[in-house]
Design an enzyme around this catalytic site. Structure first.
Site, PDB file in Angstrom:
ATOM      1  N   PHE A   1       0.851  -1.181   0.000  1.00 40.58           N
ATOM      2  CA  PHE A   1       0.000   0.000   0.000  1.00 40.58           C
ATOM      3  C   PHE A   1       0.894   1.240   0.000  1.00 40.58           C
ATOM      4  O   PHE A   1       1.886   1.304   0.735  1.00 40.58           O
ATOM      5  CB  PHE A   1      -0.932   0.001   1.214  1.00 40.58           C
ATOM      6  CG  PHE A   1      -1.966   1.086   1.121  1.00 40.58           C
ATOM      7  CD1 PHE A   1      -3.021   0.975   0.228  1.00 40.58           C
ATOM      8  CD2 PHE A   1      -1.865   2.237   1.883  1.00 40.58           C
ATOM      9  CE1 PHE A   1      -3.969   1.990   0.111  1.00 40.58           C
ATOM     10  CE2 PHE A   1      -2.801   3.248   1.763  1.00 40.58           C
ATOM     11  CZ  PHE A   1      -3.850   3.127   0.878  1.00 40.58           C
TER      12      PHE A   1
ATOM     13  N   ASP B   1       2.529  -5.839   6.892  1.00 36.46           N
ATOM     14  CA  ASP B   1       1.322  -5.019   6.994  1.00 36.46           C
ATOM     15  C   ASP B   1       0.118  -5.948   6.845  1.00 36.46           C
ATOM     16  O   ASP B   1      -0.017  -6.647   5.829  1.00 36.46           O
ATOM     17  CB  ASP B   1       1.353  -3.945   5.895  1.00 36.46           C
ATOM     18  CG  ASP B   1       0.096  -3.073   5.869  1.00 36.46           C
ATOM     19  OD1 ASP B   1      -0.954  -3.497   6.385  1.00 36.46           O
ATOM     20  OD2 ASP B   1       0.176  -1.977   5.294  1.00 36.46           O
TER      21      ASP B   1
ATOM     22  N   TYR C   1     -10.109  -0.489  10.829  1.00 43.26           N
ATOM     23  CA  TYR C   1     -11.354   0.068  10.283  1.00 43.26           C
ATOM     24  C   TYR C   1     -11.843  -0.676   9.052  1.00 43.26           C
ATOM     25  O   TYR C   1     -12.874  -0.325   8.501  1.00 43.26           O
ATOM     26  CB  TYR C   1     -11.210   1.563   9.972  1.00 43.26           C
ATOM     27  CG  TYR C   1      -9.999   1.972   9.161  1.00 43.26           C
ATOM     28  CD1 TYR C   1      -9.943   1.723   7.792  1.00 43.26           C
ATOM     29  CD2 TYR C   1      -8.917   2.591   9.754  1.00 43.26           C
ATOM     30  CE1 TYR C   1      -8.839   2.086   7.051  1.00 43.26           C
ATOM     31  CE2 TYR C   1      -7.806   2.963   9.030  1.00 43.26           C
ATOM     32  CZ  TYR C   1      -7.775   2.724   7.680  1.00 43.26           C
ATOM     33  OH  TYR C   1      -6.666   3.080   6.951  1.00 43.26           O
ATOM     34  N   LYS C   2     -11.119  -1.708   8.629  1.00 41.44           N
ATOM     35  CA  LYS C   2     -11.554  -2.505   7.478  1.00 41.44           C
ATOM     36  C   LYS C   2     -12.343  -3.714   7.985  1.00 41.44           C
ATOM     37  O   LYS C   2     -13.468  -3.568   8.442  1.00 41.44           O
ATOM     38  CB  LYS C   2     -10.330  -2.915   6.654  1.00 41.44           C
ATOM     39  CG  LYS C   2      -9.569  -1.731   6.044  1.00 41.44           C
ATOM     40  CD  LYS C   2      -8.338  -2.199   5.282  1.00 41.44           C
ATOM     41  CE  LYS C   2      -7.543  -1.025   4.716  1.00 41.44           C
ATOM     42  NZ  LYS C   2      -8.252  -0.326   3.615  1.00 41.44           N
TER      43      LYS C   2
ATOM     44  N   ARG D   1     -12.958  -3.310  -7.184  1.00 40.74           N
ATOM     45  CA  ARG D   1     -12.756  -4.170  -6.012  1.00 40.74           C
ATOM     46  C   ARG D   1     -14.077  -4.501  -5.339  1.00 40.74           C
ATOM     47  O   ARG D   1     -14.916  -3.625  -5.138  1.00 40.74           O
ATOM     48  CB  ARG D   1     -11.917  -3.450  -4.944  1.00 40.74           C
ATOM     49  CG  ARG D   1     -10.549  -3.076  -5.308  1.00 40.74           C
ATOM     50  CD  ARG D   1      -9.699  -2.802  -4.044  1.00 40.74           C
ATOM     51  NE  ARG D   1     -10.298  -1.843  -3.112  1.00 40.74           N
ATOM     52  CZ  ARG D   1      -9.733  -1.479  -1.962  1.00 40.74           C
ATOM     53  NH1 ARG D   1      -8.568  -2.015  -1.590  1.00 40.74           N
ATOM     54  NH2 ARG D   1     -10.308  -0.598  -1.176  1.00 40.74           N
TER      55      ARG D   1
END
Lengths: 402, 402
Positions: free
Chosen positions: A118, A189, A214-215, A361
C-alpha cells in the site's frame, strides 16, 4: 473466545447496521457499523468523560485500554499475549516497525518491498530513509519477484500480506522463513489480513507487523492501528517515535527518555479513547467468532462471485488469484470502464470501490455478507456491464476522493 | 465567530455537563464535556458511518474534516487561513514540526529547550535526534535562562509557551523575534495556550506550532492534535512522517511520494473521524466566544484563587508567577504533602491534579468555572491543608496514573 460462540453470518448478520437497499462489498475499505458501537461510545462520553472526567484514566481504565484492546487483537492475528499495542494510524505504526527493524540490521541498507504494497507504507519508508540519511534504498519489485530477490544485502523485508488492489496474498510463512535464513528482519502489513483470514504471527515467527482496524475489524472511520513486536525484539526495539506514553514511568515526568519494557514502548501520545471505545464494541463480536469459519465462508463467497461474474460478464478480467491460498478476502476485476462502472453500481446500491488505473474491487466480509447478497450483486454487475449502463454520461465524472 | 456571541460563563456554563458535587479545576488536563458532543458523535456513527458507509468520505466531508477543523482552530491561535492541520497526537505533531525546522537549519546542531517543556516534546526530540544520527544536541536550560542562551549556534528554539507544572508563560513574541534575528527557527507547543489565552501566531511570526485539543478546547480524551506551519514554510517544509493523506494525489496510489501543497502535506494516515466529530461539537461553543474575554476572566479567577489560598493556607507556596503577562490559565502551589492533599481534595469533590515532585495544579477554565466555584474550592483546600485532612492514611497511597 468469550461467551457463546457466534455462527458467522447466521448469528452475526443481525449484529450490524446495513442500510436498506445496499449490498455492501466495501468492508475491505471501511467495515460496516456494529450495532453496539453507538451505545458504547455514548456511554464512554457521558458516563466516563462526562461524569468521571480526568479520573476516568484510572477508574474507567483508559490508560490500560491500548494494551487490553491489543490483547483482543492478538487472538485474531496469532500473536502472543502482550505483544500488540494499539494507537495512532497504520502509517505511523509501519514507520515505527520499519525504524526498529532497520536498527536491528544497521550494516545493511536495502528495504525490499513490492509494487503491491500500500502506497502509504512506501511513502513512510521514503520519509524514514530521508530522516535516517544513511544511504538506505527502498527497492520495489513485482510481488512475484520478491522471493528470488531475498539476499544478504537486504536489511528488511517490508510487505503487505494481501495486495489492496488485486487481493493476491503472499506466503507469509515461506517468505519469513527464507528471510530469517538470510538474517533479514520482516515487517508485515496486515491491513487486508486482520479479520479477513487467520494470521499466525507467532507461528511464522514474524518480527514486526502492523495493521488497521477500520476494514475487516469494523472499528470505524479512523479507528486506531495496531503494532506487533515479537517477544524476542520487544525489550530491545527502539521506539523511534518515543512519546511519553511509551516511557518506563510516564507520570514521573522525567526530562530524559527511558523506554518502557516490551511493546508498551511503542505507545506514543495520549490514546484516542473514544475511537478505541468504538473498536471495543466491534471486538465484542470478534471475540466470539472463529476466524477459520470466517475464512471458509469468505473463500466460498469469492468462488461464487468469480463464477457468477465470469459467467455473466466476459468483459471483466479477474485479477485476483483463483487459488485459495493465494487470495485474501476480496475479488478484483480489471475493466477499462471500471471507474464509471463502479459509480453505476453504487447508484444501484452495490457498493464496491475503484482503484486506479482500472481495478474494480469487491470486498467479502462474511460477518454480514452472504450468498444471497453476492448473487444479487452479480446480477446488478451484469446489468451495469453487459447492459452498458456504465457508459451513461453521469457516471463518467471523476469526483470521489476514495 | 459565527452566530450570536456567547458571554463567557454566563452563557457557556450551561453548555457543559459537570457532575453534581464536583468543582472541576482540571480542565487544563482534560476539558469538561460540552453537551452537544454525545449527540454529534451519535449522528456521525449512525447517519454517516452507518448509513453512508464508505461514501461518507465524500458525502459527509470526512476527507476535508482535518482541514476544516484546522481553520476553526486557526482563529483561536491567531493563525492565517489554511495553515493549521488536525490529526494524530501532539507528540507526533511536535515531531513533524521539529523535523521540518531542523531541515531548514541543516548546518546547526543544537535544539534549545527548557526544563519546563512537557516531557513528551523532549522524548520525541531525543528519538528524532537518534534517527537523524547527525550529532544534534538537545540542550535543556532553566526557563529563565533561555533568552540569554540564544545564539547563532542554535538551530531550533523548541518551547512550550505555558509550563505545564508552574503555569509560567514565556514571552512568545520577544523570544521569537530574538530567535529570528539569529536565524533560529521556532517550534512552539501550545498545549496550555490554545483556548486558555489569546495566541497570535501570525502576529509574532511563529514558524511552527503544535497543540492538543483535549485540554482547554474540550475535545475529549485523546482528541486530535493540531499543527501550524507558517505560510512562508508551508510549501517547502519536509513532512518527515510522510503518509498517504499528505500526498499531492492520495488517491492516485502512486508508488513515489510527492508532498501536497501547504500544510496539507503534514497529514499522515486516515484521520480519526469520530474523535474529530467530538471536537467539532466543542468548537461550536468556541466559535462563539472571544478569547480576550476568556483571558480576562481566567486572570481574575487566578488572582482570586491565589489570594484566597494564600490567606487561608500559608503552608502552600505559590509557584505560578503573579504577573498576569507571565501566567497561563492555571495556578500551582508547591506543598510537600501535595500528592496526599490532592487525593483528599478529590475525595471532597475538588478535582485538580498533582505533578511530581510536589506541585498541586488548579486549572481555570472560565467557560464553566466561575468565582463561586473558586471560592468554594479555596474553602475546601483550607479544610484539607489547615485541618490536616491530607495526613490521613487513605490519602498516602500512590496509585493514580495521572
Amino acid at each position: 473466545m468469550t461467551e457463546t460462540r457466534l455462527r458467522v453470518y447466521d448469528d452475526t448478520r443481525a449484529l450490524f447496521h446495513l442500510p436498506e437497499g445496499v449490498i455492501y462489498l466495501d468492508g475491505n475499505s471501511l467495515g460496516a457499523l456494529p450495532l453496539g458501537v453507538a451505545e458504547k461510545v455514548d456511554r464512554v462520553i457521558r458516563r466516563e468523560w462526562g461524569d468521571e472526567l480526568i479520573r476516568a484514566w484510572n477508574t474507567a481504565g483508559w490508560y490500560v485500554q491500548p494494551r487490553n484492546v491489543g490483547n483482543r487483537i492478538a487472538r485474531l492475528i496469532g500473536a502472543e499475549a502482550d505483544t500488540v499495542m494499539m494507537g495512532d494510524t497504520l502509517s505511523l505504526k509501519a514507520y515505527q516497525a520499519l525504524a526498529a527493524a532497520l536498527d536491528i540490521n544497521p550494516e545493511r541498507k536495502v528495504v525490499l518491498s513490492d509494487t503491491g504494497n500500500f502506497p502509504t507504507d512506501l511513502y513512510m519508508a521514503e520519509g524514514l530513509i530521508a530522516t535516517l540519511g544513511r544511504g538506505h534504498e527502498l527497492r520495489l519489485l513485482a510481488p512475484e519477484a520478491v522471493e528470488a530477490a531475498l539476499s544478504d544485502e537486504i536489511a528488511v523485508l517490508y510487505l503487505t500480506e494481501v495486495d489492496y488492489r488485486t487481493g493476491r496474498r503472499h506466503d507469509m510463512a515461506k517468505l519469513t522463513a527464507k528471510a530469517h535464513a538470510l538474517d533479514i528482519v520482516t515487517v508485515w502489513d496486515l491491513a487486508h489480513s486482520a479479520g479477513a483470514l487467520p494470521v499466525d504471527l507467532a507461528g511464522v515467527g514474524a518480527d514486526f507487523a502492523a495493521g488497521c482496524t477500520y476494514k475487516y475489524l469494523n472499528g470505524g472511520p479512523g479507528a486506531p492501528a495496531f503494532l506487533y513486536v515479537a517477544p524476542r525484539h520487544a525489550n530491545r526495539a527502539r521506539a523511534a517515535l518515543s512519546g511519553w506514553m511509551g516511557h518506563a514511568k510516564p507520570f514521573a515526568f522525567d526530562l530524559g527518555y527511558v523506554p518502557a519494557g516490551g511493546v508498551e514502548r511503542m505507545r506514543v501520545g495520549t490514546p484516542p479513547v473514544l475511537a478505541m471505545a468504538a473498536l471495543e464494541a466491534s471486538l465484542d463480536i470478534w471475540d466470539r467468532v472463529e476466524l477459520s469459519e470466517v475464512r471458509a465462508r469468505s473463500l466460498n463467497l469469492g468462488d461464487l462471485l468469480i463464477a457468477e461474474v465470469e459467467r455473466r460478464c466476459p468483459q471483466l478480467r479477474l485479477v485476483t488469484p483463483r487459488a485459495h491460498e493465494m487470495r485474501g478476502s476480496q475479488v478484483s476485476f480489471a475493466f477499462a470502464g471500471g471507474y464509471a462502472a463502479m459509480q453505476a453500481l453504487i447508484a444501484r446500491g452495490v457498493i464496491g470501490d475503484f482503484r486506479a488505473p482500472d481495478i474494480m474491487r469487491f470486498g467479502l466480509t462474511p460477518l454480514y455478507i452472504g450468498e444471497d447478497e453476492v448473487m444479487k450483486a452479480a446480477e446488478i454487475i451484469e446489468e451495469v456491464i453487459v447492459g452498458e449502463v456504465w457508459r451513461r454520461p453521469e457516471y463518467q465524472v471523476v469526483n470521489a476522493v476514495t
